[in-house]
Design a protein around this motif. Structure first.
Motif, PDB file in Angstrom:
ATOM      1  N   PHE A 290     -26.703   9.513  -0.214  1.00  0.00           N
ATOM      2  CA  PHE A 290     -25.746  10.617  -0.251  1.00  0.00           C
ATOM      3  C   PHE A 290     -26.229  11.838  -1.033  1.00  0.00           C
ATOM      4  CE2 PHE A 290     -22.866   6.820   0.100  1.00  0.00           C
ATOM      5  CZ  PHE A 290     -22.529   7.036   1.418  1.00  0.00           C
ATOM      6  N   MET A 291     -27.319  11.748  -1.707  1.00  0.00           N
ATOM      7  CA  MET A 291     -27.788  12.867  -2.528  1.00  0.00           C
ATOM      8  C   MET A 291     -29.228  13.203  -2.159  1.00  0.00           C
ATOM      9  SD  MET A 291     -26.154  12.037  -6.265  1.00  0.00           S
ATOM     10  CE  MET A 291     -24.379  11.968  -6.500  1.00  0.00           C
ATOM     11  N   TRP A 863     -11.243   4.275   4.079  1.00  0.00           N
ATOM     12  CA  TRP A 863     -12.561   4.844   3.806  1.00  0.00           C
ATOM     13  C   TRP A 863     -12.534   5.757   2.575  1.00  0.00           C
ATOM     14  CZ3 TRP A 863     -14.235  10.149   4.982  1.00  0.00           C
ATOM     15  CH2 TRP A 863     -15.599  10.366   4.666  1.00  0.00           C
ATOM     16  N   VAL A 864     -11.519   6.614   2.486  1.00  0.00           N
ATOM     17  CA  VAL A 864     -11.423   7.529   1.354  1.00  0.00           C
ATOM     18  C   VAL A 864     -11.319   6.762   0.043  1.00  0.00           C
ATOM     19  CG1 VAL A 864      -9.893   9.214   0.260  1.00  0.00           C
ATOM     20  CG2 VAL A 864     -10.482   9.455   2.668  1.00  0.00           C
ATOM     21  N   SER A 865     -10.599   5.634   0.045  1.00  0.00           N
ATOM     22  CA  SER A 865     -10.417   4.857  -1.182  1.00  0.00           C
ATOM     23  C   SER A 865     -11.606   3.969  -1.494  1.00  0.00           C
ATOM     24  CB  SER A 865      -9.152   3.992  -1.057  1.00  0.00           C
ATOM     25  OG  SER A 865      -8.010   4.783  -0.804  1.00  0.00           O
ATOM     26  N   SER A 866     -12.369   3.570  -0.492  1.00  0.00           N
ATOM     27  CA  SER A 866     -13.417   2.574  -0.694  1.00  0.00           C
ATOM     28  C   SER A 866     -14.822   3.158  -0.759  1.00  0.00           C
ATOM     29  CB  SER A 866     -13.369   1.535   0.437  1.00  0.00           C
ATOM     30  OG  SER A 866     -12.085   0.963   0.544  1.00  0.00           O
ATOM     31  N   ASP A 867     -15.012   4.391  -0.323  1.00  0.00           N
ATOM     32  CA  ASP A 867     -16.358   4.970  -0.290  1.00  0.00           C
ATOM     33  C   ASP A 867     -16.335   6.356  -0.937  1.00  0.00           C
ATOM     34  OD1 ASP A 867     -19.021   5.340   0.236  1.00  0.00           O
ATOM     35  OD2 ASP A 867     -18.755   5.821   2.358  1.00  0.00           O
ATOM     36  N   PRO A 868     -16.126   6.433  -2.261  1.00  0.00           N
ATOM     37  CA  PRO A 868     -16.019   7.760  -2.904  1.00  0.00           C
ATOM     38  C   PRO A 868     -17.308   8.562  -2.829  1.00  0.00           C
ATOM     39  CG  PRO A 868     -16.126   6.018  -4.548  1.00  0.00           C
ATOM     40  CD  PRO A 868     -15.977   5.334  -3.229  1.00  0.00           C
ATOM     41  N   LEU A 869     -18.444   7.889  -2.875  1.00  0.00           N
ATOM     42  CA  LEU A 869     -19.705   8.622  -2.800  1.00  0.00           C
ATOM     43  C   LEU A 869     -19.890   9.255  -1.421  1.00  0.00           C
ATOM     44  CD1 LEU A 869     -22.132   6.260  -4.746  1.00  0.00           C
ATOM     45  CD2 LEU A 869     -21.243   8.467  -5.484  1.00  0.00           C
ATOM     46  N   LEU A 871     -17.478  10.046   0.652  1.00  0.00           N
ATOM     47  CA  LEU A 871     -16.474  11.103   0.794  1.00  0.00           C
ATOM     48  C   LEU A 871     -16.924  12.367   0.078  1.00  0.00           C
ATOM     49  CD1 LEU A 871     -13.633  12.056   1.616  1.00  0.00           C
ATOM     50  CD2 LEU A 871     -12.804  11.123  -0.561  1.00  0.00           C
ATOM     51  N   ALA A 872     -17.462  12.199  -1.147  1.00  0.00           N
ATOM     52  CA  ALA A 872     -17.916  13.373  -1.896  1.00  0.00           C
ATOM     53  C   ALA A 872     -19.090  14.043  -1.201  1.00  0.00           C
ATOM     54  CB  ALA A 872     -18.296  12.962  -3.316  1.00  0.00           C
ATOM     55  N   ALA A 873     -20.010  13.240  -0.662  1.00  0.00           N
ATOM     56  CA  ALA A 873     -21.170  13.818   0.011  1.00  0.00           C
ATOM     57  C   ALA A 873     -20.773  14.555   1.284  1.00  0.00           C
ATOM     58  CB  ALA A 873     -22.183  12.725   0.342  1.00  0.00           C
ATOM     59  N   SER A 874     -19.696  14.119   1.937  1.00  0.00           N
ATOM     60  CA  SER A 874     -19.283  14.760   3.188  1.00  0.00           C
ATOM     61  C   SER A 874     -18.606  16.098   2.961  1.00  0.00           C
ATOM     62  CB  SER A 874     -18.315  13.845   3.937  1.00  0.00           C
ATOM     63  OG  SER A 874     -17.051  13.804   3.280  1.00  0.00           O
ATOM     64  N   GLN A 875     -18.101  16.354   1.729  1.00  0.00           N
ATOM     65  CA  GLN A 875     -17.385  17.590   1.401  1.00  0.00           C
ATOM     66  C   GLN A 875     -16.260  17.854   2.405  1.00  0.00           C
ATOM     67  OE1 GLN A 875     -20.041  20.906   0.611  1.00  0.00           O
ATOM     68  NE2 GLN A 875     -21.702  19.521   0.082  1.00  0.00           N
TER      69      GLN A 875
END
Length: 1212
Positions: A290-291, A863-869, A871-875
């Motif tokens: 993700f980064m 998905w929003v609750s289980s994959d924060p990284l 979600l953040a990477a997708s902006q």
């Protein structure tokens, strides 16, 4: 009208005939245009006389009103927000921006602070360990910045933006992760272990040294903590994010560093890494999935070999992301660290600004002066500081400009003859214009029009230059009152002669600036409205208050007191030589005077009983110098008074009261009459002038093709500053822009997945979009969401196949398998929400790669609750945000099976990077492509729009030229209508508009040669140039229109009357603009000072050179003059300018008039020394026997607008 006081020039007891405010013109004797203008001038005459009667009251009330309006400056607001300044009002961009703010709030998710490193030697390679060492030194210095505010210390780890911090049920692990979770820093150092040094977080565990990213191996740490805590979910999270060993598994720039971890690939070999090879393809943050920082974000000026391998680069870039003020406020709200300081969002913003300023300062000072590399630092606060500095009013420059104008006005209006000197009038006029400018700006502030850089940096000087033009015009006209004008009517006569021109120019200026407000850029619209209001206040001051100043000065002159020092009497009192007729008869002629003209000042009125014109002669006649007539009989001679004879009286019995130098008698009017006009109006000169201006127009048309669109920050920021160096390096090496493709509400996302994928694909294929690496999936929420569902589906399939998950239980399965189980049994039906038979018949993602619509919004919640990284990477920035839902694999109540569905989305976005945008044409091409992609998606039912700085600030160029042409055409039409209405002569109005159009085209072409780009600011100046150009043209055209004689004669008369005030006005405008040349901002110098100076010079050349030539060739015929002699319009009388308020002269002008009067004078009889009655001796309609002129029905000879006598010197 009150009777004027006796001045020694009129017979005792003589009362002049009263002048009506509106000339009594016989029906049918004048054309409608002349009648209407006469009516308007009559109103101006009444206004001037009224002001003169109450000059003290008018001056007091005027100053009081303008001063009160000027107090409005106390509530002025200076706008520096780029969005508020440059986003078109009412445009689709502003509507889209409003939609974004409505859904997400006012602020962006984060702010960027950037470091760019370039070699001091041009073209040097920076992909070396030594260059990266210097970059590390600067970045490390910047990352260690701390500021102390509100009794607290704020460092990078407290205020940086952290992407996707997971929620962990274990409190100890959650606190440790919160302290350790890394800041988002995009840097080439992340390819190496040294990138960990920029992360300042640390945590403590008993029995271990402080845990930092320089020594943290997440895999090893989880193994050590495994026996003490259940971290299976967290372990899976790290595995999905592909964290691995984080930084300790990356090569060290210097393997001999004592802290280089043993797990580093080159720790044992001690070999320095191949920097180009390591940076090829970009770098990663702590999460490989993700980064991923692409090469274009880190390296500039790259060169590759034929196989595409990276060889060298010329620039390095690191970007530190900070929280927004709102995020920082929310993060520390209720925290124990801020509970005692009254924590607020404003304080959060102050903390961020202080840290950013310190960041830039320390980063720029991090490297020694002799280093081979240089660091350029920049932050969002730096840009705000530049805009604030750009918008500040320079008191020194404003004061300097106005003092310079005061000096010029005083010097140019001072005269050796104190009775004619108007230095105090010049000083008062400039101060009055300054007050009018302040009152206009105060009125704008009261109306809520925000100020900006153009207002504070340019408008005070531009308005001063424009306003003083009319001051000079009125002052010149006031000294040139017609002969015999009673003292009480001098101000009225001045307004009657000049009011039409002043009104015409002011109205055109206001119309021009109001038309410039059609440019839909808020900053320029505000500037245009403010300029229009200021011009209106200047007009009011010049027409209402300045005449009161002139009236007060007239009293000073009548009392023969010193100019400026009006308390003292003049030692050079006005004195005339009284030469009686018998003295002339006896030959008593002053020595040195070879030719004398006796001018009879006649006051004519009609006797109704006899239908004869009766002319009353005063008892004295005044001597004037011989006329100078360079154009022969075509030009009138220079005016003068008996005072001009004093310098020629030496050796006679008459002694001069004071003697003036010959150079003191020279003025611009004399130059125009005796030198400029005779030369200009010769046929060869006309041909040269037309050829030169035609060549200039042709050259300008070519230059217009060279004008490019655009306005970069590098054009605004002062050259030679560190900020300019950064922006130049960024534009050259890192011309990347973060944009987003926003999808709105109004359609069903669940059933439009294919259209969304197509939209993304269409947008990704644009030339300017930076594609992701071939090995990486697109960085969008829909792709991440689908990929995550496919991952948990695969885990479920494995658990189902192995028996760990059955129809009735998922507890023995993996975390991902349990999540898939919960989703697969969802039906989306409120009545029967669960269906366990779907475990084997349904897939979370079908064969076409689409998510079942009934599962779409419930899966989004999971998905929003289980994959924060992810979600953040997708902006993605979902709105409304999906509800929080915590997965518990060991829940025995069954409640965890009920998953709340997210609300239908109204806002989501796909992030993109645009590259290669160097010129405005590149931006326009990218914008058009993005808009076309959104339009195609709209046909499929998807509502989307692009968002980002290129669309905010460059979309205006899609229609800028069209708006410019539209505004210019409308303004030229308005100028034609205004001129035609006030001049009542379409022929003259058409010539004026032709010259104004040429000026605009030539100014536009010269901009092309000077490399000045077309943006909203030059557009406003170009549009306003039409109104400003009227100042230089309309006075000449009006003088030509109302003069009598041939075209050459009328052009010469117009030049004599207007040359001095127009030139003084141009010089005053240039002096007002001169202070702009001292601005610290090169942008002000190039786009305002240079352009406006060229405009002023063009106006001067076109108004005083081209227009008189055109009028002498194509000018309209003169207006008819068949009216009562006593009621002729003063500016239409071909009279010489008066040189004194006391001793005016009238001379015959034109060969025909002179011959006619010499012939006709034989029919006149003198009726005594105290006064005389002259009659034509003819009944109406009977021609004169000598001059064959036919008197008009009132008995006056129509072609003779004045009574002139020129008797031989030998006749008494």
């Amino acid at each position: 009208m009150a009777r004027p006081p006796p001045l020694g020039e009129l017979p005792p007891g003589y009362t002049p005939p009263a002048r009506p405010a509106t000339p009594q013109i016989l029906a049918g004797s004048l054309k409608a245009p002349l009648w209407l203008r006469a009516y308007f001038q009559g109103l101006l005459f009444s206004l001037g006389c009224g002001i003169q009667r109450h000059c003290g009251k008018v001056l007091f009330l005027g100053l009081l009103a303008f001063g009160a309006l000027a107090l409005g400056l106390r509530v002025a607001i200076i706008e520096t927000d780029l969005e508020q300044l440059w986003v078109e009002v009412g445009s689709r961009v502003s509507q889209e921006l409003e939609y974004t703010k409505e859904k997400l709030g006012e602020e962006a998710a984060y702010t960027s602070q950037m470091l760019i490193q370039t070699p001091r030697q041009e073209g040097e390679n920076v992909l070396t360990p030594e260059a990266l060492d210097l970059h590390l030194q600067a970045a490390l210095t910047a990352s260690k910045v701390q500021v102390s505010l509100y009794g607290k210390s704020w460092d990078l780890n407290k205020i940086c933006y952290k992407s996707g911090v997971p929620l962990i049920e274990n409190g100890m692990i959650e606190r440790m992760i919160e302290k350790l979770f890394p800041c988002v820093i995009l840097t080439p150092l992340d390819c190496f272990w040294e990138g960990a040094k920029l992360q300042g977080g640390s945590a403590y565990l008993p029995g271990r040294p402080d845990i930092q990213w320089t020594n943290l191996d997440p895999e090893q740490l989880l193994e050590e903590l495994g026996p003490f805590a259940s971290l299976e979910g967290f372990r899976e999270l790290l595995d999905k994010a592909q964290v691995g060993q984080a930084y300790v598994g990356r090569p060290c720039l210097h393997p001999d560093d004592l802290h280089c971890p043993p797990s580093a690939p080159n720790h044992h070999s001690k070999q320095a890494p191949n920097v180009a090879q390591e940076l090829s393809g970009g770098c990663h943050g702590f999460s490989h999935k993700f980064m991923h920082w692409q090469e274009e974000l880190l390296l500039g000026g790259m060169a590759r070999d034929p196989q595409g391998q990276l060889l060298r680069a010329e620039a390095l870039q690191s970007t530190f992301l900070l929280m927004s003020p709102r995020q920082l406020y929310e993060h520390f709200r209720g925290d124990y660290q801020t509970h005692d300081i009254g924590w607020s969002e404003e304080q959060a913003g102050t903390v961020l600004q202080a840290w950013q300023r310190r960041f830039v300062q320390l980063a720029q000072e991090a490297l020694p002066e002799n280093a081979s590399q240089q660091i350029h630092a920049f932050s969002s606060t730096t840009l705000d500081d530049i805009l604030h500095a750009f918008s500040e009013v320079s008191a020194a420059r404003v004061a300097g400009g106005y003092l310079l104008m005061l000096a010029y006005a005083c010097v140019t209006m001072l005269r050796w003859d104190c009775a004619q000197s108007q230095g105090a009038v010049g000083l008062a006029g400039v101060l009055l214009v300054a007050l009018a400018v302040a009152s206009g700006l105060g009125l704008c502030a009261l109306l809520g029009i925000a100020f900006n850089a153009a207002t504070t940096q340019v408008l005070p000087f531009l308005a001063l230059g424009i306003g003083v033009d009319d001051i000079f015009l009125l002052a010149h006209a006031f000294t040139e009152a017609p002969p015999g004008t009673p003292l009480q009517e001098r101000t009225g006569e001045c307004l009657r002669r000049t009011g039409t021109g002043v009104t015409l120019t002011s109205v055109n200026n206001m119309v021009a600036f109001f038309m410039a407000a059609l440019v839909p850029i808020p900053a320029l619209r505000a500037f245009s409205l403010q300029a229009a209001i200021v011009v209106g206040c200047n007009f009011a001051a010049v027409m209402l208050v300045f005449p009161a100043v002139l009236s007060l000065d007239l009293q000073r002159r009548h009392c023969r007191r010193l100019d400026v020092l009006c308390c003292f009497s003049s030692p050079c009192s006005a004195r005339v030589i009284q030469i009686l007729p018998q003295e002339l008869g006896n030959g008593t002629v002053p020595v040195g005077v070879a030719h004398l003209t006796a001018t009879v000042q006649a006051f004519a009125h009609c006797e109704a009983s006899s239908q004869h014109v009766v002319t009353i002669l005063p008892p004295q006649a005044h001597l004037v110098p011989p006329p100078s007539d360079p154009l022969g009989s075509e030009l009138f001679s220079p005016g003068g008074s008996t005072r001009d004879l004093l310098g020629q009286e030496e050796g006679t019995g008459q002694k001069a009261a004071c003697k003036s130098l010959p150079c003191a008698r020279w003025n611009l009017a004399h130059f125009a009459r005796s030198q400029f006009a005779p030369l200009l109006l010769q046929s060869p000169t006309k041909a040269v002038v037309l050829a030169l201006f035609g060549a200039l127009l042709g050259l300008s048309l070519y230059g217009a093709t060279l004008v490019q669109d655009g306005l970069a920050l590098t054009d605004v920021v002062p050259r030679g500053t560190k900020e300019h160096a950064f922006l130049s390096a960024q534009l050259r090496y890192f011309s990347l822009y973060e944009v987003a493709l926003v999808t709105q509400g109004g359609f069903d996302y669940a059933h439009s997945q294919r259209a969304l994928f197509d939209l993304h694909q269409r947008f990704s294929s644009l030339k300017a979009v930076l594609p992701p690496p071939a090995t990486q999936a697109p960085r969008t929420w829909l792709h991440y969401y689908r990929s995550w569902l496919q991952g948990i589906q695969a885990a479920f399939d494995q658990d189902w196949a192995s028996g760990r998950i059955t129809r009735h239980s998922y507890r023995n399965g993996s975390e991902d398998g349990a999540l898939a189980y919960k989703l697969l049994v969802q039906t989306g039906d409120a009545q029967e929400p669960l269906d366990f038979s779907q475990l084997t018949t349904k897939k979370l993602v079908d064969k076409e790669g689409l998510i079942p619509p009934e599962l779409f919004y419930m899966g989004l919640t999971v998905w929003v609750s289980s994959d924060p990284l992810g979600l953040a990477a997708s902006q993605a920035n979902f709105y409304p945000p999906p509800p929080e839902w915590l997965h518990d694999k060991y829940d025995t109540t069954g409640e965890n099976l009920r998953i709340p569905a997210a609300q239908p989305l109204e806002f989501a976005q796909f992030p993109f990077l645009l590259r290669g945008l160097q010129k405005t044409a590149d931006f326009v091409e990218a914008i058009e492509g993005a808009r076309a992609a959104c339009a195609e998606a709209g046909q499929a039912g998807v509502h989307a729009y692009p968002s980002g700085s290129p669309f905010l600030f460059w979309e205006q160029y899609l229609s800028l030229r069209r708006c410019f042409l539209l505004a210019v055409c409308i303004l030229l039409l308005c100028t034609f209508l205004v001129c035609a209405l006030l001049l009542l002569n379409p022929w003259t109005a058409a010539l004026i508009v032709l010259v104004l159009a040429m000026m605009t085209v030539e100014l536009f072409g010269i901009m092309g040669f000077l490399g000045i780009k077309l943006s909203a600011i030059p557009v406003v100046i170009l549009v306003a140039s039409i109104g400003i150009g009227v100042e230089f043209t309309v006075h000449v055209a009006l003088g030509f229109l109302t003069a009598q004689g041939s075209r050459n004669l009328r052009a010469a008369r117009a030049l004599e009357r207007t040359f001095a005030p127009v030139t003084d006005g141009a010089i005053s405008t240039l002096l007002g603009l001169l202070m702009l040349a001292g601005s610290n901002f090169d942008f002000i110098v190039r786009y305002f000072f240079v352009v406006l100076t060229i405009l002023t010079l063009l106006g001067l050349l076109h108004g005083l050179v081209l227009l008189p030539v055109l009028l002498s060739i194509l000018g309209p015929p003169p207006e008819p003059l068949r009216s009562l002699l006593g009621h002729l319009l003063p500016h239409q009388l071909p009279m010489a300018p008066a040189t004194s308020g006391l001793g005016d002269c009238v001379q015959p002008r034109g060969e025909r008039a002179a011959k006619a009067w010499r012939s006709h004078s034989g029919h006149m009889k003198s009726l005594g020394s105290s006064g005389a009655l002259l009659k034509t001796g003819r009944t109406p309609g009977e021609p004169c026997c000598c001059c064959h002129l036919i008197p008009s029905p009132d008995g006056a000879i129509g072609d003779l607008p004045e009574i002139h006598t020129k008797p031989p010197l030998s006749r008494p």
